[in-house]
Design a protein around this motif. Structure first.
Motif, PDB file in Angstrom:
ATOM      1  N   THR A 181      50.870  35.229  34.751  1.00 60.45           N
ATOM      2  CA  THR A 181      50.898  34.161  33.494  1.00 60.45           C
ATOM      3  C   THR A 181      50.963  34.946  32.211  1.00 60.45           C
ATOM      4  N   GLY A 182      51.374  34.523  31.266  1.00 59.96           N
ATOM      5  CA  GLY A 182      51.254  34.980  29.872  1.00 59.96           C
ATOM      6  C   GLY A 182      52.153  36.429  29.759  1.00 59.96           C
ATOM      7  N   THR A 183      51.531  37.082  28.728  1.00 58.28           N
ATOM      8  CA  THR A 183      52.063  38.505  28.649  1.00 58.28           C
ATOM      9  C   THR A 183      50.913  39.620  28.862  1.00 58.28           C
ATOM     10  N   LEU A 184      51.317  40.653  29.337  1.00 53.83           N
ATOM     11  CA  LEU A 184      50.301  41.680  29.479  1.00 53.83           C
ATOM     12  C   LEU A 184      50.070  43.035  28.682  1.00 53.83           C
ATOM     13  N   LEU A 252      47.085  45.252  35.715  1.00 53.90           N
ATOM     14  CA  LEU A 252      48.070  44.799  36.541  1.00 53.90           C
ATOM     15  C   LEU A 252      48.164  45.480  37.822  1.00 53.90           C
ATOM     16  N   LEU A 253      48.040  46.724  37.901  1.00 52.37           N
ATOM     17  CA  LEU A 253      48.239  47.656  39.170  1.00 52.37           C
ATOM     18  C   LEU A 253      46.880  47.810  40.040  1.00 52.37           C
ATOM     19  N   ALA A 254      45.917  47.822  39.087  1.00 57.13           N
ATOM     20  CA  ALA A 254      44.536  47.651  39.979  1.00 57.13           C
ATOM     21  C   ALA A 254      44.358  46.640  40.554  1.00 57.13           C
ATOM     22  N   SER A 295      48.089  49.181  33.218  1.00 58.70           N
ATOM     23  CA  SER A 295      46.989  49.651  33.688  1.00 58.70           C
ATOM     24  C   SER A 295      45.910  49.378  32.551  1.00 58.70           C
ATOM     25  N   GLY A 296      46.158  48.632  31.337  1.00 59.72           N
ATOM     26  CA  GLY A 296      45.285  48.823  30.448  1.00 59.72           C
ATOM     27  C   GLY A 296      44.097  47.840  30.666  1.00 59.72           C
ATOM     28  N   LEU A 303      47.290  36.700  38.254  1.00 64.82           N
ATOM     29  CA  LEU A 303      48.395  37.454  38.983  1.00 64.82           C
ATOM     30  C   LEU A 303      48.399  36.679  40.290  1.00 64.82           C
ATOM     31  N   PHE A 304      49.294  36.194  40.969  1.00 66.85           N
ATOM     32  CA  PHE A 304      49.470  35.507  42.307  1.00 66.85           C
ATOM     33  C   PHE A 304      50.819  35.760  42.933  1.00 66.85           C
TER      34      PHE A 304
END
Ligand code: ADP
Ligand code: MG
Length: 356
Positions: A181-184, A252-254, A295-296, A303-304
């Protein structure tokens, strides 16, 4: 839900709150000050603050969800961060964990450890932010614990009800599409900017009309005042098409790594597809660029995963909800990044306590 009239009017700060500290009112004064500054508990709270344990009626829900998270001074926040934003964030990061299961957040417990010389004004502002989040997302404060300490330690427990199917981390399968969702990256970028500016400039900047300052403040605000995706989480739970879900707190990656471990799968993420805000695109280069979005951490977006063959129907069911497809679940246990046709394994996935 909460009752506006029951909230003490602390927007007009009393004079003595600036000079008095928590030492002046003691543990029980502190508890009653916090209780007064939180909205009235709703009817499902049979006994709230004041007894040995809270009593809540769980008749509304088939399953209860429970989560807890701590915020520690100098690890998660600095004393100069606005206490109102800290109160908001402390509750919202916990609400986000309920959202990540597709649940409805309902009750919270607040355990506070505070230095004796902390001003009552700081405490009041903290309560104002936390109560603002409680009101916005429909939670009642039902208890907690209070002690003195050297630094500020905030521990929150949030209870919620299931709104549909409870969405876990372990249902992703090869072929599933990965969405966010949204922005990262805005939050991590906001933190970098804030640390570079320091508090003096932060407050001066807040009053400016300069578009560059506005962008900066927007990014900082994404860090200080995250938005938990409660409505989105509930919509996703009700869609019946989501196979796994997590909120992005570590990056995100974690967090994709957590889904992959629990689901025993790997993933392929297309870097070009990661949704970025205009502000992020404008200023991130100098602070680490796309790595902040990968990775911030502390985005508090969801996340789905959705079965590949269900993606078209899925979009029909979630009309208007902003989400972006960023990759696919694959066999194996690696997370791979694809960028300009080149594939690579990322060196670092995200933040982990004790590893710095
Ligand atoms: P006990 O000694 O029985 O644990 P406490 O004196 O710690 O009780 O707390 C009294 C009441 O105040 C309890 O209902 C507790 O949940 C509540 N309480 C204590 N600290 C807080 C806090 N920081 N926020 C909200 N409620 C609190
Ligand atoms: Mg106690």
């Amino acid at each position: 839900m909460s009752n506006e009239e029951s909230r003490a009017p602390i927007k007009n700060r009393s004079q003595d709150s600036k000079t008095k500290t928590v030492r002046d009112i003691g543990e029980f004064g502190l508890i009653s000050r916090i209780a007064k500054r939180s909205g009235k508990a709703d009817a499902s709270v049979l006994t709230g603050i004041g007894d040995d344990a809270a009593v809540i009626s769980t008749r509304e829900y088939g399953a209860m969800l429970v989560t807890t998270d701590s915020l520690v001074e100098d690890i998660h926040f600095r004393r100069y961060h606005p206490p109102e934003a800290l109160g908001w964030k402390a509750l919202c990061v916990n609400i986000s964990d309920i959202a990540a299961m597709g649940g409805i957040p309902r009750y919270y417990l607040l355990s506070l450890s505070l230095p004796s010389d902390l001003s009552l004004d700081y405490l009041d502002q903290f309560c104002l932010g936390m109560d603002g989040a409680a009101e916005r997302y429909g939670l009642s404060l039902i208890g907690g614990d209070t002690t003195s300490s050297d630094k500020i330690y905030i521990s929150l427990t949030v209870l919620g009800g299931a709104s549909g199917r409870v969405l876990l981390r372990n249902g992703a399968r090869p072929g599933d599409a990965i969405f966010v969702t949204g922005t990262l990256g805005d939050s991590a970028l906001g933190l970098k900017i804030m640390e570079e500016l320091g508090i003096g400039n932060l407050e001066a900047g807040a009053k400016s009309d300069d578009p560059q300052v506005a962008t900066r403040n927007q990014l900082i605000s994404r860090h200080l005042r995250p938005t938990p995706r409660v409505d989105e989480g509930m919509l996703l739970a009700k869609s019946g098409m989501v196979t796994s879900m997590i909120d992005i707190s570590d990056g995100l990656l974690a967090d994709l790594g957590h889904i992959c471990e629990e689901s025993k799968v790997g993933a392929m993420v297309s870097v070009e597809k990661i949704p970025l805000s205009k502000g992020f695109e404008d200023v991130s280069e100098r602070y680490g660029g796309i790595d902040l979005a990968l990775s911030g951490g502390e985005d508090y977006e969801l996340l789905f995963t959705v079965r590949g063959e269900h993606v078209a129907t899925f979009f029909d069911g979630i009309k208007g909800m902003k989400c972006t497809r960023v990759g696919e679940i694959v066999e194996g246990n690696e997370i791979e990044l694809g960028e300009n046709g080149v594939r690579r394994i990322p060196e670092k996935r995200g933040f982990e306590h004790f590893k710095g």
